[in-house]
Design a protein around this motif. Structure first.
Motif, mmCIF file in Angstrom:
data_model
loop_
_atom_site.group_PDB
_atom_site.id
_atom_site.type_symbol
_atom_site.label_atom_id
_atom_site.label_comp_id
_atom_site.label_asym_id
_atom_site.label_seq_id
_atom_site.Cartn_x
_atom_site.Cartn_y
_atom_site.Cartn_z
ATOM 1 N N GLY A 83 77.826 68.507 56.047
ATOM 2 C CA GLY A 83 79.265 68.296 56.143
ATOM 3 C C GLY A 83 79.966 69.492 56.757
ATOM 4 N N ALA A 84 81.130 69.240 57.324
ATOM 5 C CA ALA A 84 81.978 70.342 57.805
ATOM 6 C C ALA A 84 83.432 69.961 57.549
ATOM 7 N N ILE A 85 84.234 70.955 57.229
ATOM 8 C CA ILE A 85 85.674 70.733 57.026
ATOM 9 C C ILE A 85 86.390 71.675 57.984
ATOM 10 N N GLU A 86 87.072 71.102 58.945
ATOM 11 C CA GLU A 86 87.714 71.938 59.977
ATOM 12 C C GLU A 86 89.112 71.427 60.280
ATOM 13 N N ILE A 87 89.917 72.297 60.869
ATOM 14 C CA ILE A 87 91.288 71.913 61.230
ATOM 15 C C ILE A 87 91.260 71.290 62.622
ATOM 16 N N LEU A 88 91.431 69.992 62.667
ATOM 17 C CA LEU A 88 91.376 69.290 63.959
ATOM 18 C C LEU A 88 92.737 68.763 64.378
ATOM 19 N N SER A 89 93.745 68.965 63.509
ATOM 20 C CA SER A 89 95.103 68.546 63.866
ATOM 21 C C SER A 89 96.093 69.548 63.279
ATOM 22 N N GLY A 90 97.305 69.542 63.818
ATOM 23 C CA GLY A 90 98.327 70.470 63.313
ATOM 24 C C GLY A 90 98.313 71.798 64.061
ATOM 25 N N PRO A 91 99.172 72.729 63.618
ATOM 26 C CA PRO A 91 99.394 73.967 64.377
ATOM 27 C C PRO A 91 98.163 74.874 64.522
ATOM 28 N N SER A 92 97.203 74.758 63.619
ATOM 29 C CA SER A 92 96.027 75.629 63.722
ATOM 30 C C SER A 92 94.808 74.899 64.271
ATOM 31 N N ALA A 93 95.037 73.753 64.924
ATOM 32 C CA ALA A 93 93.918 72.930 65.394
ATOM 33 C C ALA A 93 93.060 73.630 66.448
ATOM 34 N N ALA A 94 93.605 74.625 67.122
ATOM 35 C CA ALA A 94 92.808 75.315 68.141
ATOM 36 C C ALA A 94 91.557 75.936 67.522
ATOM 37 N N TYR A 95 91.712 76.458 66.306
ATOM 38 C CA TYR A 95 90.547 77.073 65.653
ATOM 39 C C TYR A 95 89.456 76.027 65.376
ATOM 40 N N GLY A 96 89.871 74.937 64.709
ATOM 41 C CA GLY A 96 88.891 73.939 64.265
ATOM 42 C C GLY A 96 88.282 73.170 65.425
ATOM 43 N N THR A 97 89.067 72.963 66.470
ATOM 44 C CA THR A 97 88.543 72.247 67.630
ATOM 45 C C THR A 97 87.454 73.071 68.307
ATOM 46 N N ALA A 98 87.674 74.362 68.411
ATOM 47 C CA ALA A 98 86.656 75.248 68.997
ATOM 48 C C ALA A 98 85.407 75.266 68.110
ATOM 49 N N ILE A 99 85.628 75.313 66.803
ATOM 50 C CA ILE A 99 84.482 75.317 65.872
ATOM 51 C C ILE A 99 83.680 74.027 66.018
ATOM 52 N N LYS A 100 84.384 72.914 66.074
ATOM 53 C CA LYS A 100 83.718 71.617 66.245
ATOM 54 C C LYS A 100 82.868 71.615 67.530
ATOM 55 N N GLY A 101 83.438 72.154 68.597
ATOM 56 C CA GLY A 101 82.704 72.212 69.866
ATOM 57 C C GLY A 101 81.430 73.042 69.734
ATOM 58 N N GLY A 102 81.516 74.161 69.039
ATOM 59 C CA GLY A 102 80.346 75.032 68.852
ATOM 60 C C GLY A 102 79.297 74.372 67.971
ATOM 61 N N LEU A 103 79.748 73.752 66.883
ATOM 62 C CA LEU A 103 78.806 73.090 65.963
ATOM 63 C C LEU A 103 78.072 71.957 66.681
ATOM 64 N N GLU A 104 78.826 71.158 67.428
ATOM 65 C CA GLU A 104 78.216 69.977 68.055
ATOM 66 C C GLU A 104 77.260 70.353 69.187
ATOM 67 N N LEU A 105 77.595 71.419 69.904
ATOM 68 C CA LEU A 105 76.673 71.852 70.957
ATOM 69 C C LEU A 105 75.339 72.268 70.337
ATOM 70 N N ALA A 106 75.402 73.093 69.302
ATOM 71 C CA ALA A 106 74.165 73.531 68.639
ATOM 72 C C ALA A 106 73.431 72.336 68.034
ATOM 73 N N LEU A 107 74.189 71.424 67.437
ATOM 74 C CA LEU A 107 73.582 70.246 66.809
ATOM 75 C C LEU A 107 72.781 69.436 67.830
ATOM 76 N N ASP A 108 73.358 69.223 68.991
ATOM 77 C CA ASP A 108 72.658 68.485 70.047
ATOM 78 C C ASP A 108 71.360 69.181 70.425
ATOM 79 N N GLU A 109 71.445 70.500 70.571
ATOM 80 C CA GLU A 109 70.246 71.250 70.978
ATOM 81 C C GLU A 109 69.169 71.180 69.899
ATOM 82 N N ILE A 110 69.600 71.333 68.658
ATOM 83 C CA ILE A 110 68.640 71.336 67.537
ATOM 84 C C ILE A 110 67.967 69.962 67.439
#
Ligand code: PYR
Length: 379
Positions: free
Chosen positions: A34-61
């Motif tokens: 599981g992951a809990i990230e900010i994907l909406s609202g004023p701080s979404a830039a952080y969570g969106t970047a995190i999601k991108g990093g997690l998913e890239l690694a996930l695909d590779e793994i």
């Protein structure tokens, strides 16, 4: 609340949503994280970047065979919207319904102080990738973080400001309604005192404020060399823009913490943020095949450059996957033990945990400066 499922090549998302994971044949072939990230609202830039990093690694793994002798990792990402209650609800769902052995996140320290006690009590390993306040891992023995605490990074930034730019007299600003912002300020103040800076004033504001003119007008009259600021990216952008509008010259640099270390700052504040300094455990131009491949692949997949939040998340997904493999089972207790044995070399450089579940070293910290709305490493 939006709910995102990521996996590679295992099954169509539609069928994933149609049946509870625990009852499908597919589930036996996967380990759900599981992951809990900010994907909406004023701080979404952080969570969106995190999601991108997690998913890239996930695909590779997963493309490389997954974990535990061929099981894919399925990642369920819950959006917290930066809201503590929403983050806690997400944690309860991930733990109670999805039975995940590991939660990655939540994005903000503020959220972790609410979620950590819940997941720790349920003995579910929780790994913050961007939580930098003091006291995060002290929440309990199941709480880890791969992000460097502000107390390890901010002293490097302030020392650079002194040695390289002759900063001596500062004003300090921070958001007083956010655990990370206050903790970052405490680290900045301790470092400023240690370095012998003259602190001309300390000004506070609320994270949702849009008018900082009273504080900035006062600071303008104090002839400081720099303004330290500890807050999340949206309020920092507002402060920086207003400072220049009020005539605080570009020669008065802002010095930020982890909240400022996002390209969102440049997107909102543009040239007004130029000169702002942040300490960072990662930078985009870092040499080496691993980082160069990460940057190129992330960009191809997401249509934009990765940032430090994406980089930390990318490494964290690998660290978690390796711990699951070392544990030999999707078992939280065993994964917890395995995390202590982490010996990983990723885009952030060599990584292991202390006994206190924090990153073992801050050797890779560099100082970045904003130039034309983008971060560049200081030479
Ligand atoms: C924190 O909330 O800890 C960040 O570093 C943004």
């Amino acid at each position: 609340m939006s709910r995102l499922l990521s996996t590679v090549g295992a099954i169509a998302i539609g069928s994933l949503l149609a049946a509870p994971a625990a009852t499908t044949a597919w589930a036996q072939e996967t380990v759900t994280v599981g992951a809990i990230e900010i994907l909406s609202g004023p701080s979404a830039a952080y969570g969106t970047a995190i999601k991108g990093g997690l998913e890239l690694a996930l695909d590779e793994i997963n493309a490389a065979g997954g974990v535990l002798g061929g099981k894919k990792i399925a990642l369920i990402i819950e959006d917290s919207a930066g809201n503590k209650d929403q983050a806690v609800n997400a944690a309860r769902k991930l733990v109670g319904r999805d039975k995940v052995p590991v939660v990655i996140g939540p994005t903000l320290s503020n959220e972790m102080f609410a979620v950590g006690p819940v997941t720790n009590e349920r003995k579910v390993v929780t790994v913050g990738t961007s939580t930098t306040a003091k006291g995060i891992t002290e929440i309990g023995p199941f709480i880890f973080r791969t992000s460097l605490p502000e107390s390890d990074v901010v002293p490097v930034t302030l020392k650079t400001a002194k040695d390289k730019f002759g900063v001596k007299k500062i004003a300090m600003m921070y958001a007083n309604d956010d655990a990370f912002s206050k903790s970052g300020f405490d680290s900045m103040k301790a470092a400023a005192e240690q370095l012998g800076f003259e602190i001309a004033t300390i000004e506070t504001f609320g994270s949702k404020d849009s008018d900082f003119s009273a504080q900035l007008t006062k600071i303008k009259g104090l002839n400081v060399d720099a303004i330290t600021i500890s807050a999340l990216v949206e309020p920092i952008s507002g402060v920086v823009l207003q400072a220049r509008q009020l005539g605080i010259p570009a020669s008065v640099r802002f010095i930020g913490g982890n909240g400022a270390n996002s390209p969102k700052l440049g997107e909102i504040a543009g040239g007004a943020a130029d000169g702002l300094l942040v300490g960072s455990p990662w930078f985009i131009a870092k040499k080496g095949e691993t980082n160069e491949k990460f940057v190129a692949d992330y960009k191809k997949r997401n249509g934009k450059d990765p940032d430090q939040f994406a980089a930390q998340a990318y490494d964290t997904m690998y660290i978690v996957a390796k711990a699951i493999d070392t544990a030999g089972a999707a078992d939280s207790d065993k994964i917890r033990e395995a995390l202590y044995k982490t010996d990983f070399n990723g885009v952030m450089g060599p990584f292991s945990f202390t006994q206190g579940r924090d990153p073992a070293s801050n050797e890779g910290v560099v100082v970045l400066a904003m130039k034309n709305g983008r971060f560049e490493i200081l030479e």
